[in-house]
Motif scaffolding. Structure first.
Motif, short mmCIF file in Angstrom:
data_model
loop_
_atom_site.label_atom_id
_atom_site.label_comp_id
_atom_site.label_asym_id
_atom_site.label_seq_id
_atom_site.Cartn_x
_atom_site.Cartn_y
_atom_site.Cartn_z
N ALA A 38 0.83 -1.20 0.00
CA ALA A 38 0.00 0.00 0.00
C ALA A 38 0.87 1.25 0.00
CB ALA A 38 -0.92 -0.01 1.22
N PHE A 39 0.46 2.24 -0.80
CA PHE A 39 1.21 3.48 -0.93
C PHE A 39 0.26 4.67 -0.86
CE2 PHE A 39 3.29 0.21 -3.45
CZ PHE A 39 4.61 0.24 -2.98
N GLU A 40 0.73 5.78 -0.29
CA GLU A 40 -0.05 7.00 -0.29
C GLU A 40 0.08 7.70 -1.63
OE1 GLU A 40 0.98 9.63 2.88
OE2 GLU A 40 -0.02 8.42 4.41
N GLU A 41 -1.06 8.12 -2.19
CA GLU A 41 -1.03 8.87 -3.44
C GLU A 41 -0.35 10.22 -3.22
OE1 GLU A 41 -3.95 9.91 -7.11
OE2 GLU A 41 -4.78 10.32 -5.13
N GLY A 42 0.44 10.60 -4.20
CA GLY A 42 1.05 11.93 -4.16
C GLY A 42 2.45 11.96 -3.59
N THR A 43 2.78 11.01 -2.72
CA THR A 43 4.10 11.04 -2.10
C THR A 43 4.85 9.71 -2.24
OG1 THR A 43 3.16 10.42 0.05
CG2 THR A 43 3.45 12.77 -0.39
N GLU A 44 4.11 8.62 -2.32
CA GLU A 44 4.77 7.31 -2.29
C GLU A 44 4.61 6.50 -3.57
OE1 GLU A 44 4.31 6.52 2.54
OE2 GLU A 44 3.02 5.43 1.14
N VAL A 45 3.73 6.91 -4.47
CA VAL A 45 3.54 6.15 -5.70
C VAL A 45 3.19 7.12 -6.83
CG1 VAL A 45 1.08 5.76 -5.23
CG2 VAL A 45 2.30 4.18 -6.74
N SER A 46 3.72 6.84 -8.02
CA SER A 46 3.48 7.71 -9.17
C SER A 46 2.44 7.09 -10.09
CB SER A 46 4.77 7.92 -9.96
OG SER A 46 5.17 6.71 -10.59
N ALA A 47 1.81 7.95 -10.87
CA ALA A 47 0.84 7.47 -11.85
C ALA A 47 1.54 6.59 -12.89
CB ALA A 47 0.16 8.65 -12.54
N ARG A 48 2.79 6.92 -13.20
CA ARG A 48 3.51 6.13 -14.20
C ARG A 48 3.74 4.70 -13.73
NH1 ARG A 48 5.85 8.25 -18.55
NH2 ARG A 48 4.07 9.63 -18.27
N SER A 49 4.05 4.53 -12.43
CA SER A 49 4.25 3.17 -11.92
C SER A 49 2.93 2.39 -11.94
CB SER A 49 4.83 3.20 -10.51
OG SER A 49 3.97 3.84 -9.60
N VAL A 50 1.83 3.08 -11.71
CA VAL A 50 0.51 2.44 -11.79
C VAL A 50 0.23 2.03 -13.24
CG1 VAL A 50 -1.97 2.86 -11.66
CG2 VAL A 50 -0.49 3.48 -9.75
N ALA A 51 0.52 2.93 -14.18
CA ALA A 51 0.29 2.61 -15.59
C ALA A 51 1.09 1.38 -16.01
CB ALA A 51 0.67 3.81 -16.47
N GLN A 52 2.34 1.30 -15.56
CA GLN A 52 3.17 0.15 -15.90
C GLN A 52 2.61 -1.13 -15.30
OE1 GLN A 52 6.93 1.56 -14.45
NE2 GLN A 52 7.42 2.69 -16.33
N ALA A 53 2.12 -1.05 -14.05
CA ALA A 53 1.54 -2.22 -13.41
C ALA A 53 0.29 -2.69 -14.15
CB ALA A 53 1.20 -1.91 -11.95
N LEU A 54 -0.54 -1.73 -14.57
CA LEU A 54 -1.75 -2.09 -15.31
C LEU A 54 -1.43 -2.74 -16.64
CD1 LEU A 54 -3.88 1.12 -14.61
CD2 LEU A 54 -4.35 -1.17 -13.73
N GLN A 55 -0.43 -2.20 -17.33
CA GLN A 55 -0.04 -2.76 -18.62
C GLN A 55 0.47 -4.18 -18.49
OE1 GLN A 55 2.58 0.48 -19.61
NE2 GLN A 55 1.14 1.40 -21.04
#
Length: 281
Positions: A38-55
């Motif tokens: 689990a990560f806090e949005e804005g400080t601990e996880v980027s949208a780009r890392s989420v996009a890569q995980a989804l892909q």
């Protein structure tokens, strides 16, 4: 002399950092879960890392802040001198964030007005800015709430997604579920309506869908003056091109923001998202 009113929102407002600092707006983070972390949005996880995980089809989920997180934010604002707090959040149709804020507000040391804006992303951000500007000008708690609600009433959000699959997985698709049967044959344009994600139009190709998105925005922006925000996920070139065309075509444009969405919204829309918020002043 008006009492000091603090403005609190959540991390899905995607306000530019300089605007948050200038208006002393606090954003309570939502949580993104990648796999079992689990990560806090804005400080601990980027949208780009989420996009890569989804892909890579890795499991990605999101969750609201707990009431205790809001309670801490309210206590901190009160300790800093606030005698009232306006707490503005993304649509309750999309998240339990509003409900958590309401629970925390009951125990807050100062009056807290929690508002379900029915919005998300900069549609929410513009509401927070309106409230903050009113508060900074000496407005009361009620006046700051009214300013946010007026801004929400004059704000619309439209967006294009490459695939409805991510919205379907997250359970945020609403009436747009009806588009799934022909999802391979169309590129959907969606909108926020009543706080829900609803279908706007079906277009055959990505290029035609983005062109149509532009036309919808230009038509909506005919009531001047307006602020516009262009959001994207892993589609920076598309976003920049659309923003430039809107800058040329909207004569009543005051402010134009271009930004990548955060991890929470990205988790539900997937890469290729292109969204536009139009907000009348």
């Amino acid at each position: 002399m008006s009492r000091h009113v603090a403005i609190i929102t959540d991390s899905t407002a995607y306000l530019p950092q300089q605007e948050m600092e200038r208006h002393s707006i606090t954003a309570v983070p939502l949580t993104v879960v990648l796999g079992d972390e689990a990560f806090e949005e804005g400080t601990e996880v980027s949208a780009r890392s989420v996009a890569q995980a989804l892909q890579k089809r890795k499991p990605v989920t999101t969750s609201r802040p707990g009431p205790d997180v809001f309670a801490a934010a309210y206590r901190e604002a009160a300790a800093a001198g606030a005698e009232g707090i306006v707490s503005l959040h993304l649509s309750a149709e999309l998240s339990g964030t509003y409900d958590a804020a309401v629970l925390a507000a009951r125990e807050a040391p100062v009056p807290v007005r929690v508002v379900d804006t029915g919005m998300v992303a900069m549609a929410l951000g513009f509401c927070a800015l309106a409230a903050a500007e009113t508060a900074r000008a000496g407005g009361t708690l009620d006046e700051a709430v009214a300013a946010a609600e007026k801004r929400a009433h004059g704000t619309a959000a439209y967006f294009y997604v490459d695939s409805l699959d991510y919205l379907r997985r997250g359970g945020r698709i609403g009436a747009a579920q009806a588009l799934l049967g022909s999802a391979l044959a169309v590129k959907p344009l969606l909108q926020l309506d009543g706080g829900r994600i609803e279908p706007r139009e079906k277009v055959r190709t990505a290029s035609k869908a983005i062109a149509r998105l532009e036309e919808i925005v230009v038509e909506r922006a005919s009531v001047a003056p307006v602020d516009i925000a262009v959001h994207h996920l892993a589609a920076a070139e598309r976003a920049a091109q659309l923003a430039e065309r809107l800058r040329e075509r909207v004569p009543g444009l005051v402010d134009l923001h271009v930004s990548e969405v955060g991890a929470v919204i990205g988790a539900h829309t997937g890469p290729g998202l292109l969204g536009v918020v139009v907000s009348a002043r």
